[in-house]
Design a protein around this motif. Sequence first.
Motif, PDB file in Angstrom:
ATOM      1  N   MET A 130       0.804  -1.232   0.000  1.00  0.00           N
ATOM      2  CA  MET A 130       0.000   0.000   0.000  1.00  0.00           C
ATOM      3  C   MET A 130       0.828   1.269   0.000  1.00  0.00           C
ATOM      4  N   GLY A 131       2.075   1.183   0.442  1.00  0.00           N
ATOM      5  CA  GLY A 131       2.873   2.400   0.566  1.00  0.00           C
ATOM      6  C   GLY A 131       2.275   3.343   1.595  1.00  0.00           C
ATOM      7  N   GLU A 132       2.192   4.627   1.251  1.00  0.00           N
ATOM      8  CA  GLU A 132       1.663   5.628   2.178  1.00  0.00           C
ATOM      9  C   GLU A 132       0.191   5.387   2.511  1.00  0.00           C
ATOM     10  N   ASP A 133      -0.534   4.703   1.638  1.00  0.00           N
ATOM     11  CA  ASP A 133      -1.958   4.472   1.875  1.00  0.00           C
ATOM     12  C   ASP A 133      -2.211   3.546   3.062  1.00  0.00           C
ATOM     13  N   PHE A 134      -1.182   2.850   3.529  1.00  0.00           N
ATOM     14  CA  PHE A 134      -1.358   1.943   4.671  1.00  0.00           C
ATOM     15  C   PHE A 134      -1.843   2.695   5.902  1.00  0.00           C
ATOM     16  N   GLN A 135      -1.468   3.975   6.017  1.00  0.00           N
ATOM     17  CA  GLN A 135      -1.869   4.755   7.185  1.00  0.00           C
ATOM     18  C   GLN A 135      -3.373   5.010   7.227  1.00  0.00           C
ATOM     19  N   LEU A 136      -4.058   4.813   6.105  1.00  0.00           N
ATOM     20  CA  LEU A 136      -5.514   4.990   6.060  1.00  0.00           C
ATOM     21  C   LEU A 136      -6.253   3.790   6.635  1.00  0.00           C
ATOM     22  N   LEU A 137      -5.558   2.669   6.791  1.00  0.00           N
ATOM     23  CA  LEU A 137      -6.196   1.377   7.044  1.00  0.00           C
ATOM     24  C   LEU A 137      -6.407   1.095   8.524  1.00  0.00           C
ATOM     25  N   THR A 138      -7.622   0.608   8.845  1.00  0.00           N
ATOM     26  CA  THR A 138      -7.939   0.066  10.169  1.00  0.00           C
ATOM     27  C   THR A 138      -8.486  -1.349   9.974  1.00  0.00           C
ATOM     28  N   PRO A 139      -7.651  -2.384  10.184  1.00  0.00           N
ATOM     29  CA  PRO A 139      -8.125  -3.761  10.029  1.00  0.00           C
ATOM     30  C   PRO A 139      -8.639  -4.317  11.358  1.00  0.00           C
ATOM     31  N   PHE A 140      -9.608  -5.218  11.291  1.00  0.00           N
ATOM     32  CA  PHE A 140     -10.141  -5.852  12.492  1.00  0.00           C
ATOM     33  C   PHE A 140     -10.831  -7.150  12.108  1.00  0.00           C
ATOM     34  N   VAL A 141     -11.192  -7.931  13.109  1.00  0.00           N
ATOM     35  CA  VAL A 141     -11.889  -9.196  12.910  1.00  0.00           C
ATOM     36  C   VAL A 141     -13.375  -8.991  13.182  1.00  0.00           C
ATOM     37  N   GLY A 142     -14.214  -9.457  12.267  1.00  0.00           N
ATOM     38  CA  GLY A 142     -15.655  -9.331  12.438  1.00  0.00           C
ATOM     39  C   GLY A 142     -16.368 -10.299  11.514  1.00  0.00           C
ATOM     40  N   GLU A 143     -17.689 -10.318  11.632  1.00  0.00           N
ATOM     41  CA  GLU A 143     -18.507 -11.231  10.830  1.00  0.00           C
ATOM     42  C   GLU A 143     -19.543 -10.412  10.085  1.00  0.00           C
ATOM     43  N   ILE A 144     -19.771 -10.715   8.812  1.00  0.00           N
ATOM     44  CA  ILE A 144     -20.634  -9.881   7.981  1.00  0.00           C
ATOM     45  C   ILE A 144     -22.062  -9.842   8.506  1.00  0.00           C
ATOM     46  N   GLY A 145     -22.509 -10.901   9.159  1.00  0.00           N
ATOM     47  CA  GLY A 145     -23.877 -10.939   9.674  1.00  0.00           C
ATOM     48  C   GLY A 145     -24.088 -10.089  10.902  1.00  0.00           C
ATOM     49  N   GLU A 146     -23.021  -9.679  11.559  1.00  0.00           N
ATOM     50  CA  GLU A 146     -23.133  -8.813  12.740  1.00  0.00           C
ATOM     51  C   GLU A 146     -21.904  -7.892  12.768  1.00  0.00           C
ATOM     52  N   ILE A 147     -21.912  -6.910  11.899  1.00  0.00           N
ATOM     53  CA  ILE A 147     -20.764  -6.031  11.717  1.00  0.00           C
ATOM     54  C   ILE A 147     -20.570  -5.181  12.976  1.00  0.00           C
ATOM     55  N   PRO A 148     -19.359  -5.108  13.511  1.00  0.00           N
ATOM     56  CA  PRO A 148     -19.120  -4.362  14.751  1.00  0.00           C
ATOM     57  C   PRO A 148     -18.874  -2.871  14.514  1.00  0.00           C
ATOM     58  N   LEU A 149     -19.799  -2.249  13.773  1.00  0.00           N
ATOM     59  CA  LEU A 149     -19.719  -0.819  13.480  1.00  0.00           C
ATOM     60  C   LEU A 149     -21.067  -0.173  13.770  1.00  0.00           C
ATOM     61  N   LEU A 150     -21.029   1.086  14.146  1.00  0.00           N
ATOM     62  CA  LEU A 150     -22.247   1.815  14.464  1.00  0.00           C
ATOM     63  C   LEU A 150     -23.132   2.006  13.226  1.00  0.00           C
ATOM     64  N   ASP A 151     -24.413   2.239  13.466  1.00  0.00           N
ATOM     65  CA  ASP A 151     -25.353   2.519  12.381  1.00  0.00           C
ATOM     66  C   ASP A 151     -24.853   3.676  11.532  1.00  0.00           C
TER      67      ASP A 151
END
Length: 309
Positions: A131-152
Amino acid sequence: MSKRALEYFDILAAKKAYSEGGNITSLLRQQKNSDTNTAEIIEAAYDLQAGSYIRYVENNLETSALYSAELAHILSQYIKPNSSLLDVGTGELTTLSLLLPELEQKPDNVFAFDISWSRIHKGICFAQKSMGEDFQLLTPFVGEIGEIPLLDKSINITTSSHALEPNGGRVKELIEELFRVTIDKLVLFEPCYETNSKEGKERMDKLGYIKNIDGIVEELGGEVIEKIALNSIINPLNPTTCFVIKVPTNSIQPNNTADSIFSVPGTNIPLQQEDNVYHASQTGLSYPILKNIPVLKSNCAILTTALLD
């Protein structure tokens, strides 16, 4: 007194079958006596294969780059300034790593998750190199598509690359959850059962792949505004179609008061980081951070009410 039988997968048997060229999901379905690919089966299958997608890309860099560039060209039409991008079922971050540098308009934030911790762990190393400099944009995490751990309504554009694919029978549940977290559009790169060849359909049926994305989107109040058959075909029996989907308008409003967009999986209950966990005061639940990767799945929650003291 006999010991209670614990219902774990026989991972060694699955690993042996994979090394001999067998299909892991088929074997795991047999072990669980299941007719469908459950989230548990998908996680185990992908976790056992962790690293294989990186090896494929490294050995087929030109083909992979052409595929990612085509995705980036389409995605660039929908990413606006000051926006966020979510890649669901990101796997080993291979497609996202090649795609992100090609985007004409960069999102401010890129979130990416997979059900398998091992795939994310291996993928971060690949992403750092690619990714080069674009790596700083990234936030990776573990989750499941049926219950995404993100706010509405916390993400502007949600994308996927053959991530919904193995979830036959769960398409409505998954798209409904994508609609919950997404503000603007879904740009999904998935196989299309209805336009596939006879041999391709037979393969999708055998592997338990998804069907009827158009009908389910319409049923949920969304709209498929464009369908694009990709030119870059890695597997002729599993060609990629881009589904550009307008998210239905409803009364769900973004949660603008939380410090983080992470939530108790599948809900609008915010999580706050405390040391090496993400914690929800409302539920008393905490989710671990393993090697700097948040593990935000319901089955990984720990009841930690003492943190409320």
